[in-house]
Write a protein that holds these residues in place. Structure first.
Motif, PDB file in Angstrom:
ATOM      1  N   MET A   1       0.839  -1.203   0.000  1.00 53.11           N
ATOM      2  CA  MET A   1       0.000   0.000   0.000  1.00 53.11           C
ATOM      3  C   MET A   1       0.875   1.256   0.000  1.00 53.11           C
ATOM      4  O   MET A   1       1.988   1.225   0.526  1.00 53.11           O
ATOM      5  N   PRO A   2       0.374   2.371  -0.548  1.00 54.31           N
ATOM      6  CA  PRO A   2       1.199   3.585  -0.689  1.00 54.31           C
ATOM      7  C   PRO A   2       1.321   4.388   0.609  1.00 54.31           C
ATOM      8  O   PRO A   2       0.929   5.540   0.690  1.00 54.31           O
ATOM      9  N   ILE A   3       1.867   3.735   1.651  1.00 51.74           N
ATOM     10  CA  ILE A   3       2.026   4.376   2.959  1.00 51.74           C
ATOM     11  C   ILE A   3       3.488   4.244   3.376  1.00 51.74           C
ATOM     12  O   ILE A   3       4.060   3.146   3.334  1.00 51.74           O
ATOM     13  N   TYR A   4       4.102   5.373   3.778  1.00 54.46           N
ATOM     14  CA  TYR A   4       5.511   5.379   4.140  1.00 54.46           C
ATOM     15  C   TYR A   4       5.666   6.003   5.529  1.00 54.46           C
ATOM     16  O   TYR A   4       5.097   7.075   5.801  1.00 54.46           O
ATOM     17  N   VAL A   5       6.418   5.325   6.388  1.00 52.13           N
ATOM     18  CA  VAL A   5       6.686   5.830   7.737  1.00 52.13           C
ATOM     19  C   VAL A   5       8.197   5.917   7.919  1.00 52.13           C
ATOM     20  O   VAL A   5       8.894   4.899   7.885  1.00 52.13           O
ATOM     21  N   TYR A   6       8.713   7.143   8.075  1.00 49.24           N
ATOM     22  CA  TYR A   6      10.141   7.382   8.275  1.00 49.24           C
ATOM     23  C   TYR A   6      10.343   7.972   9.664  1.00 49.24           C
ATOM     24  O   TYR A   6       9.659   8.935  10.038  1.00 49.24           O
ATOM     25  N   TRP A   7      11.286   7.441  10.407  1.00 50.42           N
ATOM     26  CA  TRP A   7      11.558   7.989  11.738  1.00 50.42           C
ATOM     27  C   TRP A   7      13.032   7.820  12.088  1.00 50.42           C
ATOM     28  O   TRP A   7      13.735   6.987  11.522  1.00 50.42           O
ATOM     29  N   GLY A   8      13.514   8.670  13.021  1.00 45.60           N
ATOM     30  CA  GLY A   8      14.902   8.593  13.450  1.00 45.60           C
ATOM     31  C   GLY A   8      15.504   9.967  13.663  1.00 45.60           C
ATOM     32  O   GLY A   8      14.883  10.998  13.390  1.00 45.60           O
ATOM     33  N   GLU A   9      16.737   9.989  14.143  1.00 46.83           N
ATOM     34  CA  GLU A   9      17.411  11.237  14.507  1.00 46.83           C
ATOM     35  C   GLU A   9      18.197  11.859  13.362  1.00 46.83           C
ATOM     36  O   GLU A   9      18.654  12.992  13.477  1.00 46.83           O
ATOM     37  N   ASP A  10      18.388  11.112  12.273  1.00 44.48           N
ATOM     38  CA  ASP A  10      19.158  11.642  11.146  1.00 44.48           C
ATOM     39  C   ASP A  10      18.228  12.463  10.247  1.00 44.48           C
ATOM     40  O   ASP A  10      17.699  11.981   9.249  1.00 44.48           O
ATOM     41  N   ASP A  11      18.049  13.730  10.607  1.00 47.29           N
ATOM     42  CA  ASP A  11      17.120  14.605   9.889  1.00 47.29           C
ATOM     43  C   ASP A  11      17.467  14.731   8.413  1.00 47.29           C
ATOM     44  O   ASP A  11      16.583  14.737   7.554  1.00 47.29           O
ATOM     45  N   PHE A  12      18.758  14.832   8.125  1.00 53.90           N
ATOM     46  CA  PHE A  12      19.167  15.037   6.740  1.00 53.90           C
ATOM     47  C   PHE A  12      18.846  13.809   5.885  1.00 53.90           C
ATOM     48  O   PHE A  12      18.374  13.946   4.752  1.00 53.90           O
ATOM     49  N   ALA A  13      19.088  12.624   6.424  1.00 55.30           N
ATOM     50  CA  ALA A  13      18.775  11.403   5.682  1.00 55.30           C
ATOM     51  C   ALA A  13      17.273  11.291   5.428  1.00 55.30           C
ATOM     52  O   ALA A  13      16.845  10.856   4.349  1.00 55.30           O
ATOM     53  N   ILE A  14      16.470  11.692   6.404  1.00 58.80           N
ATOM     54  CA  ILE A  14      15.017  11.681   6.212  1.00 58.80           C
ATOM     55  C   ILE A  14      14.630  12.684   5.133  1.00 58.80           C
ATOM     56  O   ILE A  14      13.784  12.397   4.269  1.00 58.80           O
ATOM     57  N   GLU A  15      15.240  13.871   5.156  1.00 64.61           N
ATOM     58  CA  GLU A  15      14.951  14.879   4.124  1.00 64.61           C
ATOM     59  C   GLU A  15      15.262  14.344   2.729  1.00 64.61           C
ATOM     60  O   GLU A  15      14.487  14.570   1.785  1.00 64.61           O
ATOM     61  N   LYS A  16      16.377  13.631   2.588  1.00 65.54           N
ATOM     62  CA  LYS A  16      16.746  13.065   1.289  1.00 65.54           C
ATOM     63  C   LYS A  16      15.724  12.010   0.847  1.00 65.54           C
ATOM     64  O   LYS A  16      15.356  11.940  -0.326  1.00 65.54           O
ATOM     65  N   ALA A  17      15.283  11.178   1.793  1.00 68.79           N
ATOM     66  CA  ALA A  17      14.296  10.147   1.462  1.00 68.79           C
ATOM     67  C   ALA A  17      12.963  10.773   1.069  1.00 68.79           C
ATOM     68  O   ALA A  17      12.296  10.309   0.131  1.00 68.79           O
ATOM     69  N   VAL A  18      12.577  11.835   1.772  1.00 67.63           N
ATOM     70  CA  VAL A  18      11.335  12.534   1.442  1.00 67.63           C
ATOM     71  C   VAL A  18      11.424  13.168   0.054  1.00 67.63           C
ATOM     72  O   VAL A  18      10.483  13.083  -0.754  1.00 67.63           O
ATOM     73  N   ALA A  19      12.564  13.804  -0.225  1.00 69.04           N
ATOM     74  CA  ALA A  19      12.758  14.431  -1.541  1.00 69.04           C
ATOM     75  C   ALA A  19      12.704  13.392  -2.653  1.00 69.04           C
ATOM     76  O   ALA A  19      12.115  13.631  -3.716  1.00 69.04           O
ATOM     77  N   ALA A  20      13.295  12.215  -2.409  1.00 63.91           N
ATOM     78  CA  ALA A  20      13.275  11.145  -3.416  1.00 63.91           C
ATOM     79  C   ALA A  20      11.849  10.658  -3.651  1.00 63.91           C
ATOM     80  O   ALA A  20      11.455  10.389  -4.798  1.00 63.91           O
ATOM     81  N   LEU A  21      11.077  10.554  -2.577  1.00 61.17           N
ATOM     82  CA  LEU A  21       9.682  10.120  -2.714  1.00 61.17           C
ATOM     83  C   LEU A  21       8.866  11.165  -3.471  1.00 61.17           C
ATOM     84  O   LEU A  21       8.036  10.813  -4.332  1.00 61.17           O
ATOM     85  N   CYS A  22       9.082  12.438  -3.167  1.00 64.37           N
ATOM     86  CA  CYS A  22       8.382  13.511  -3.887  1.00 64.37           C
ATOM     87  C   CYS A  22       8.695  13.469  -5.376  1.00 64.37           C
ATOM     88  O   CYS A  22       7.801  13.606  -6.218  1.00 64.37           O
ATOM     89  N   ASP A  23       9.986  13.275  -5.715  1.00 66.43           N
ATOM     90  CA  ASP A  23      10.386  13.214  -7.122  1.00 66.43           C
ATOM     91  C   ASP A  23       9.713  12.046  -7.837  1.00 66.43           C
ATOM     92  O   ASP A  23       9.371  12.139  -9.021  1.00 66.43           O
ATOM     93  N   ARG A  24       9.541  10.952  -7.115  1.00 63.43           N
ATOM     94  CA  ARG A  24       8.963   9.758  -7.730  1.00 63.43           C
ATOM     95  C   ARG A  24       7.448   9.868  -7.900  1.00 63.43           C
ATOM     96  O   ARG A  24       6.886   9.370  -8.874  1.00 63.43           O
ATOM     97  N   VAL A  25       6.795  10.535  -6.942  1.00 63.37           N
ATOM     98  CA  VAL A  25       5.325  10.557  -6.926  1.00 63.37           C
ATOM     99  C   VAL A  25       4.746  11.739  -7.702  1.00 63.37           C
ATOM    100  O   VAL A  25       3.792  11.596  -8.458  1.00 63.37           O
ATOM    101  N   LEU A  26       5.328  12.921  -7.509  1.00 61.42           N
ATOM    102  CA  LEU A  26       4.706  14.156  -7.985  1.00 61.42           C
ATOM    103  C   LEU A  26       5.192  14.557  -9.373  1.00 61.42           C
ATOM    104  O   LEU A  26       6.368  14.403  -9.701  1.00 61.42           O
ATOM    105  N   ASP A  27       4.274  15.088 -10.167  1.00 64.12           N
ATOM    106  CA  ASP A  27       4.625  15.727 -11.427  1.00 64.12           C
ATOM    107  C   ASP A  27       4.905  17.197 -11.130  1.00 64.12           C
ATOM    108  O   ASP A  27       4.060  17.874 -10.522  1.00 64.12           O
ATOM    109  N   PRO A  28       6.074  17.725 -11.523  1.00 62.00           N
ATOM    110  CA  PRO A  28       6.422  19.115 -11.180  1.00 62.00           C
ATOM    111  C   PRO A  28       5.376  20.135 -11.589  1.00 62.00           C
ATOM    112  O   PRO A  28       5.191  21.150 -10.910  1.00 62.00           O
ATOM    113  N   LEU A  29       4.663  19.883 -12.681  1.00 62.17           N
ATOM    114  CA  LEU A  29       3.674  20.842 -13.160  1.00 62.17           C
ATOM    115  C   LEU A  29       2.382  20.813 -12.344  1.00 62.17           C
ATOM    116  O   LEU A  29       1.584  21.754 -12.410  1.00 62.17           O
ATOM    117  N   TRP A  30       2.189  19.753 -11.575  1.00 63.11           N
ATOM    118  CA  TRP A  30       0.942  19.603 -10.814  1.00 63.11           C
ATOM    119  C   TRP A  30       1.183  19.525  -9.308  1.00 63.11           C
ATOM    120  O   TRP A  30       0.263  19.195  -8.549  1.00 63.11           O
TER     121      TRP A  30
END
Length: 331
Positions: free
Chosen positions: A1-30
Motif C-alpha cells: 500500500m502507498p504508505i511510508y513511515v520514516y523515523w529517526g534522529e538523522d534529519d538530513f537522511a530523512i529529508e533526502k528520502a522525502v525528496a526522493a519520494l516527492c520526485d517519484r510521486v509528484l509531477d512538477p507541473l501539478w
C-alpha cells in the motif's frame, strides 16, 4: 500500500528520502495541486491528512500527503485510530501518505502495529554512533558513490574522522570535493581532503583517548574545542560512554583469556574484528576495575547535564575526575 513511515534522529537522511519520494510521486507541473504537508500543531492534522489522501490526484502524477513530525506512533486518540483503521486500507493507488517523526515508534500502540501492517515502507534513519568508525567509513563510501566522488581508502577514513555522524555536513563536504575533483580522473588523496574538508581536529573520540591516557591538559583543551564548536554535551557524553564500554568489554575478554578476535568483537559489538588488536593496545595500561570505575562517573555526568547544569563547568569538573581515575590505573 502507498504508505511510508520514516523515523529517526538523522534529519538530513530523512529529508533526502522525502525528496526522493516527492520526485517519484509528484509531477512538477501539478505539485501545487497534489502535494500537502501538515504540521503537528495544526488542528486535526491527522484527520485532515487522511481526508486529503483519499482525494484523487489532479492532472499528471500522484498525490502526496505528508504528516510532518507526527505523534501517531507515540499517542493516538481513539477517534483518530478509528479513522486510521477505516482509511488506510482503501487509499487510492495513486495517493501516497507519508509520516515522519524523530521519535521511536511505541511498538505497544495499536496505531503503530496497524501502520507496520499497512505500510509499504516502515524505516528508521538512525545516527551512526560516533565510536563505530567502520560504519562511519561505510557511510562516507556510500556518500562518495552517490555523489560521484572518487576517494582513496585513507581519504575516506580522514573524512569519517572529520565529519563524524553529521550526514548533512558529510554531503556538503562531498559536493565540495566533487567540484574540486571534477577535472581529474584520479581519486582524491589525503592531502586534498585535508585541505578541503572542514575539521576542528578535535572530536569526542579524541577526548576519550585523552581521558584514557590521563592527560588532563589535553582532555580539557579538546573539551573546550568541542564546546566552542557547539557540540552538544549529551552527544559528547554518549560517545564517551560508548567508547569506554567498548574498552571495558575488550579488557574483560582479555583478562578472561580470550584470544580469538572474532569472539572479542562479538562480545564488544564491534563490526570489524581487525580493530580488536588496536583496541587491545589502547587498554593495555588500564585495569578492568579502573574502566568499571569510569562508567558511573560518565553516567553521573549524563544525569547532571539532563538536569540542566552548565555544560562547560560540569564537564570540566568531571573530565578532571576521569583523568585522575585513568592516571591512577597507571600508577
Amino acid at each position: 500500500m502507498p504508505i511510508y513511515v520514516y523515523w529517526g534522529e538523522d534529519d538530513f537522511a530523512i529529508e533526502k528520502a522525502v525528496a526522493a519520494l516527492c520526485d517519484r510521486v509528484l509531477d512538477p507541473l501539478w505539485t501545487s495541486f497534489n502535494y500537502t504537508s501538515l504540521l503537528p500543531d495544526q488542528a486535526d492534522a491527522v484527520i485532515q491528512g487522511l481526508n486529503e489522501v483519499m482525494t484523487p490526484s489532479f492532472g499528471a502524477g500522484g498525490r502526496l500527503v505528508w504528516l510532518v513530525n507526527t505523534t501517531l506512533c507515540q499517542h493516538c486518540p481513539d477517534n483518530v485510530l478509528a479513522e486510521l483503521t477505516r482509511t488506510l486500507p482503501v487509499i487510492p493507488e495513486n495517493s501516497f501518505l507519508l509520516l515522519t517523526s524523530r521519535n521511536k515508534p511505541d511498538e505497544r500502540l495499536k496505531s503503530t502495529k496497524f501502520l507496520k501492517q499497512q505500510a509499504t515502507e516502515f524505516r528508521e534513519f538512525p545516527l551512526i554512533p560516533p565510536w563505530k568508525t567502520e560504519l562511519l567509513v561505510q557511510a562516507v563510501h556510500q556518500a562518495a558513490h552517490s555523489t560521484g566522488v572518487k576517494l582513496t581508502a585513507k581519504a575516506m577514513e580522514v573524512i569519517a574522522e572529520s565529519v563524524g555522524n553529521d550526514t548533512r555536513l558529510l554531503y556538503n563536504e562531498m559536493e565540495k570535493l566533487r567540484l574540486y575533483g571534477a577535472a581529474s580522473n584520479q581519486p582524491l588523496d589525503v592531502d586534498s581532503v585535508t585541505k578541503l574538508v572542514r575539521n576542528t581536529t578535535q572530536n569526542s573520540l579524541q577526548l576519550a583517548a585523552a581521558i584514557r591516557n590521563g592527560d588532563t591538559a589535553q582532555a580539557l583543551a579538546t573539551l573546550s574545542d568541542l564546546i566552542n564548536a557547539s557540540e552538544p554535551g549529551l552527544r559528547i557524553v554518549a560517545t564517551l560512554i560508548g567508547q569506554f564500554r567498548t574498552w571495558l568489554w575488550v579488557k574483560i575478554m582479555m583478562e578472561s583469556g580470550e584470544r580469538n578476535p572474532q569472539e572479542i568483537a562479538k562480545a564488544a559489538e564491534i563490526g570489524n574484528p581487525k580493530r580488536i588488536y588496536f583496541l587491545q593496545q589502547e587498554v593495555k595500561f588500564l585495569s578492568v576495575q579502573q574502566l568499571i570505575s569510569i562508567l558511573p562517573l560518565l553516567l553521573d555526568l549524563e544525569v547532571s547535564l539532563k538536569q540542566g547544569y552548565s555544560d562547560m563547568t560540569t564537564m570540566q569538573t568531571k573530565v578532571i575526575e576521569l583523568c585522575q581515575v585513568a592516571r591512577g590505573s597507571r600508577a
